[in-house]
Scaffold this active site. Structure first.
Site, PDB file in Angstrom:
ATOM      1  N   LYS A  62       4.371  -1.972  -1.015  1.00  0.00           N
ATOM      2  CA  LYS A  62       2.988  -2.202  -1.453  1.00  0.00           C
ATOM      3  C   LYS A  62       2.945  -2.455  -2.953  1.00  0.00           C
ATOM      4  O   LYS A  62       2.242  -3.354  -3.423  1.00  0.00           O
ATOM      5  CB  LYS A  62       2.117  -0.976  -1.124  1.00  0.00           C
ATOM      6  CG  LYS A  62       1.833  -0.785   0.351  1.00  0.00           C
ATOM      7  CD  LYS A  62       1.067   0.511   0.599  1.00  0.00           C
ATOM      8  CE  LYS A  62       0.858   0.741   2.091  1.00  0.00           C
ATOM      9  NZ  LYS A  62       0.229   2.025   2.418  1.00  0.00           N
ATOM     10  N   GLN A 107      -1.300   7.628   1.463  1.00  0.00           N
ATOM     11  CA  GLN A 107      -0.232   7.319   2.417  1.00  0.00           C
ATOM     12  C   GLN A 107      -0.097   8.482   3.411  1.00  0.00           C
ATOM     13  O   GLN A 107       0.082   9.631   3.010  1.00  0.00           O
ATOM     14  CB  GLN A 107       1.086   7.095   1.654  1.00  0.00           C
ATOM     15  CG  GLN A 107       2.253   6.720   2.533  1.00  0.00           C
ATOM     16  CD  GLN A 107       2.079   5.339   3.176  1.00  0.00           C
ATOM     17  OE1 GLN A 107       1.629   4.396   2.539  1.00  0.00           O
ATOM     18  NE2 GLN A 107       2.428   5.233   4.438  1.00  0.00           N
ATOM     19  N   ASP A 130      -8.107   1.238   2.854  1.00  0.00           N
ATOM     20  CA  ASP A 130      -7.448   1.441   4.151  1.00  0.00           C
ATOM     21  C   ASP A 130      -8.455   1.420   5.301  1.00  0.00           C
ATOM     22  O   ASP A 130      -8.070   1.324   6.466  1.00  0.00           O
ATOM     23  CB  ASP A 130      -6.743   2.812   4.171  1.00  0.00           C
ATOM     24  CG  ASP A 130      -5.234   2.681   4.061  1.00  0.00           C
ATOM     25  OD1 ASP A 130      -4.704   1.582   4.349  1.00  0.00           O
ATOM     26  OD2 ASP A 130      -4.586   3.681   3.703  1.00  0.00           O
TER      27      ASP A 130
END
Ligand code: NAD
Length: 302
Positions: A62, A107, A130
């Site tokens: 990422k 995460q 997200d």
């Protein structure tokens, strides 16, 4: 006019790497356009609080992809043994208020002692790139604008950029009902800008094969190698394989290779289009995350 898929020599293959590269180029162009007008680059912050090797590698991916498109990203690393819920909550409160931060990612997984839902709910919905916050999940379900999780968003982008695949009116079957993939994807396919007729299957579904065989668009997001066999695919269907599974392979140095849920060779014979694993849905996920971060920056500026 949709951009045709780059699929090398195989007209059946939906090439996720090529499509993801196109999406990344589009994001890079838009970012350059914004900075050219005097805006600061979009800012992304990633919280990494587990000791998982796969997560670490994913986060590095990422960071690299963000840097390549001109997004300013930083990863905040926490010791998985030491980190507390309060520490994560206060970090999120700070990032939610920070003027130079447009997107925040936590995460997963988080250590067991930390309440995952509480952390997800602590991300400001307008920075939740997200798309995991209940507000964004609710927006998706009701057809309102909001952030959509990157993997299902990437699948929709792949379908839209493969113009031969008609989504409107298609019978779409999604195998898997997770909050990460199956459920949001079912909602995206149902929305008025897609208009598919959607069936969702899961671990308790009876006669799975009879259902998948009717699918014009078949998506498998389960995590079980070989689940979708060739005879479960309708002739002419578009098959999207989200699964990532390790199978033993002594011919590889690392002792395994990655495969999807679909028996690729058998399904390919019947399908009109199919995504490979690796090189299908996976690369689209990070590209869509970058796109979401750009969108967050644009929305905050306007
Ligand atoms: P999950 O474990 O949360 O969900 C799996 C789903 O499959 C569940 O809803 C379950 O009901 C269903 N299921 C289990 N066994 C089944 C069976 N025999 N028949 C029908 N349905 C069954 O998993 P997830 O997070 O949604 O991920 C699914 C797969 O997709 C995994 O392999 C994961 O690694 C992969 N994945 C890939 C990407 C990507 O970027 N390519 C992103 C996310 C997940």
């Amino acid at each position: 006019m949709p951009v045709p898929a780059a699929n090398g020599d195989d007209p059946k293959l939906i090439d996720g790497r090529a499509l993801a590269a196109t999406v990344r180029e589009e994001v890079a162009e838009a970012v350059a356009g914004r900075t050219g007008q005097g805006h600061r680059p979009p800012g992304l912050r990633v919280i990494l609080a587990n000791g998982n090797a796969a997560s670490a590698s994913y986060v590095r991916g990422k960071e690299k992809a963000a840097a390549e498109v001109g997004i300013e990203s930083q990863t905040l690393r926490f010791d998985p043994e030491e980190v507390t819920e309060d520490e994560l909550l206060s970090t999120l409160a700070r990032l939610n208020d920070a003027a130079d931060v447009d997107g925040i990612l936590v995460q997963l997984p988080l250590p067991d002692r930390i309440d995952k839902q509480k952390i997800i709910r602590a991300v400001a919905p307008d920075k939740d790139v997200d798309g995991f916050h209940p507000e964004n999940a609710g927006r998706l379900m009701t057809g309102a604008a909001g952030f959509v999780p990157a993997t299902p968003a990437g699948i929709m982008e792949m379908l839209r950029r493969t113009p031969e695949v008609e989504i409107e009116g298609a019978r779409a079957v999604v195998v898997g009902r997770s909050n990460l993939v199956g459920r949001p994807l079912a909602n995206l396919l149902l929305r008025r800008d897609a208009n598919a007729t959607v069936t969702v299957c899961h671990s308790r579904t009876r006669e799975l094969a009879a259902i998948t065989r009717r699918a014009d668009i078949l998506v498998s997001a389960v995590g079980r190698a070989g689940l979708i066999t060739g005879d479960m695919v309708k002739a002419g269907a578009c098959v999207i394989d989200v699964g990532i599974n390790r199978v033993e392979d002594d011919t590889r140095e690392r002792g395994y290779r990655l495969v999807g849920d679909v028996n690729f060779e058998a399904a390919r014979k019947r399908a009109s289009h199919i995504t490979p694993v690796p090189g299908g849905v996976g690369p689209m996920t990070i590209a869509m995350l970058l796109k979401n971060t750009l969108k967050a920056a644009e929305q905050r500026a306007s």
